[in-house]
Design a protein around this motif. Structure first.
Motif, PDB file in Angstrom:
ATOM      1  N   ALA A 277     -10.451 -48.868 -34.897  1.00 23.26           N
ATOM      2  CA  ALA A 277      -9.666 -49.380 -33.771  1.00 23.26           C
ATOM      3  C   ALA A 277      -9.619 -50.904 -33.747  1.00 23.26           C
ATOM      4  O   ALA A 277     -10.633 -51.576 -33.888  1.00 23.26           O
ATOM      5  CB  ALA A 277     -10.251 -48.849 -32.465  1.00 23.26           C
ATOM      6  N   ASP A 278      -8.414 -51.407 -33.563  1.00 22.21           N
ATOM      7  CA  ASP A 278      -8.169 -52.834 -33.337  1.00 22.21           C
ATOM      8  C   ASP A 278      -8.684 -53.737 -34.452  1.00 22.21           C
ATOM      9  O   ASP A 278      -9.013 -54.894 -34.199  1.00 22.21           O
ATOM     10  CB  ASP A 278      -8.769 -53.280 -32.000  1.00 22.21           C
ATOM     11  CG  ASP A 278      -8.198 -52.506 -30.826  1.00 22.21           C
ATOM     12  OD1 ASP A 278      -6.994 -52.200 -30.857  1.00 22.21           O
ATOM     13  OD2 ASP A 278      -8.961 -52.203 -29.901  1.00 22.21           O
ATOM     14  N   LEU A 279      -8.765 -53.243 -35.680  1.00 21.79           N
ATOM     15  CA  LEU A 279      -9.194 -54.075 -36.794  1.00 21.79           C
ATOM     16  C   LEU A 279      -8.096 -54.107 -37.853  1.00 21.79           C
ATOM     17  O   LEU A 279      -7.472 -53.089 -38.140  1.00 21.79           O
ATOM     18  CB  LEU A 279     -10.477 -53.538 -37.427  1.00 21.79           C
ATOM     19  CG  LEU A 279     -11.732 -53.598 -36.568  1.00 21.79           C
ATOM     20  CD1 LEU A 279     -12.891 -52.929 -37.286  1.00 21.79           C
ATOM     21  CD2 LEU A 279     -12.096 -55.039 -36.240  1.00 21.79           C
ATOM     22  N   SER A 280      -7.892 -55.288 -38.426  1.00 28.63           N
ATOM     23  CA  SER A 280      -6.941 -55.414 -39.517  1.00 28.63           C
ATOM     24  C   SER A 280      -7.665 -55.986 -40.729  1.00 28.63           C
ATOM     25  O   SER A 280      -8.661 -56.708 -40.591  1.00 28.63           O
ATOM     26  CB  SER A 280      -5.782 -56.337 -39.135  1.00 28.63           C
ATOM     27  OG  SER A 280      -6.207 -57.694 -39.097  1.00 28.63           O
TER      28      SER A 280
ATOM     29  N   GLU B 255      -1.843 -55.803 -45.920  1.00 31.21           N
ATOM     30  CA  GLU B 255      -2.457 -55.096 -44.785  1.00 31.21           C
ATOM     31  C   GLU B 255      -3.006 -53.765 -45.262  1.00 31.21           C
ATOM     32  O   GLU B 255      -2.393 -52.727 -45.096  1.00 31.21           O
ATOM     33  CB  GLU B 255      -1.478 -54.914 -43.634  1.00 31.21           C
ATOM     34  CG  GLU B 255      -1.620 -55.904 -42.519  1.00 31.21           C
ATOM     35  CD  GLU B 255      -3.052 -56.288 -42.099  1.00 31.21           C
ATOM     36  OE1 GLU B 255      -4.000 -55.481 -42.168  1.00 31.21           O
ATOM     37  OE2 GLU B 255      -3.215 -57.430 -41.692  1.00 31.21           O
TER      38      GLU B 255
END
Length: 191
Positions: free
Chosen positions: A48-51, A69
């Motif tokens: 979650a919420d990580l790139s 990405e």
């Protein structure tokens, strides 16, 4: 489950009634399996919420803005700050893990070195790869007991489980075993 069965390179498919919510509807690639225990990576749960770019910036990789990405997954609940790159085996890697990678059956490798992150960022990395944070671990005999207790099904690994969209991986892995999730029961008889 016979002692001689090596699960390295195989997948575990969580049964619908999996008690641990971290493994609900999970597909786990077993990366190491021995009398001392097992280690695997969850393939189908996003982190979650990580790139990938954000992680490269955080660890100080130069030119992190140029990084592709790469998908980032929740690899498991153990050492969640530790990263693993699961990828197709590249030139220079051998079965004994030279080149900073641990080779798995089927032409896959796991790398944990900064070198592979720099290579990916610079466009020299493997064509197919995902980043996993953390891993799943089992002590001696623990995984075998969970399989015997109908917590997991065991199947063959396919590239799309790791490198395709994660949303349907659990259902696809069951289907590849000839199992329909709707008719699956955690209760099994013993003859």
């Amino acid at each position: 489950m016979p002692e001689q069965d090596d699960l390295t390179g195989r997948i575990l498919i969580a049964m619908p009634e999996m008690g641990d919510p971290r493994f609900r509807r999970s597909v786990v690639l077993i990366c190491a399996f021995s009398d001392e225990g097992a280690m695997g990576l969850v393939l189908n749960h996003g982190a979650a919420d990580l790139s990938f770019r954000g992680l490269m910036k955080q660890i100080g990789i130069e030119d992190w803005e140029a990084a592709p990405e790469l998908p980032v997954r929740f690899g498991g609940p153990v050492e969640t700050g530790r990263g693993f790159v699961l990828h197709r085996t590249r030139g220079g890697e051998t079965e004994d893990g030279e080149g900073g990678a641990m080779a798995l059956p089927g032409g896959l490798s796991i790398s944990t070195t900064r070198d592979i992150l720099e290579d990916i960022t610079a466009g020299r990395g493997p064509e197919q790869a995902i980043m996993a944070l953390g891993y799943a671990g089992w002590g001696p005999g623990q995984l075998e007991a969970e399989i015997l207790a109908n917590g997991w099904l065991v199947g063959a690994m396919r590239d799309e489980y790791a490198f395709g969209p994660p949303g349907q991986v659990w259902q696809d892995a069951l289907r590849d075993l000839g199992v329909d999730a709707i008719t699956l029961s955690s209760t099994a008889g013993r003859a």
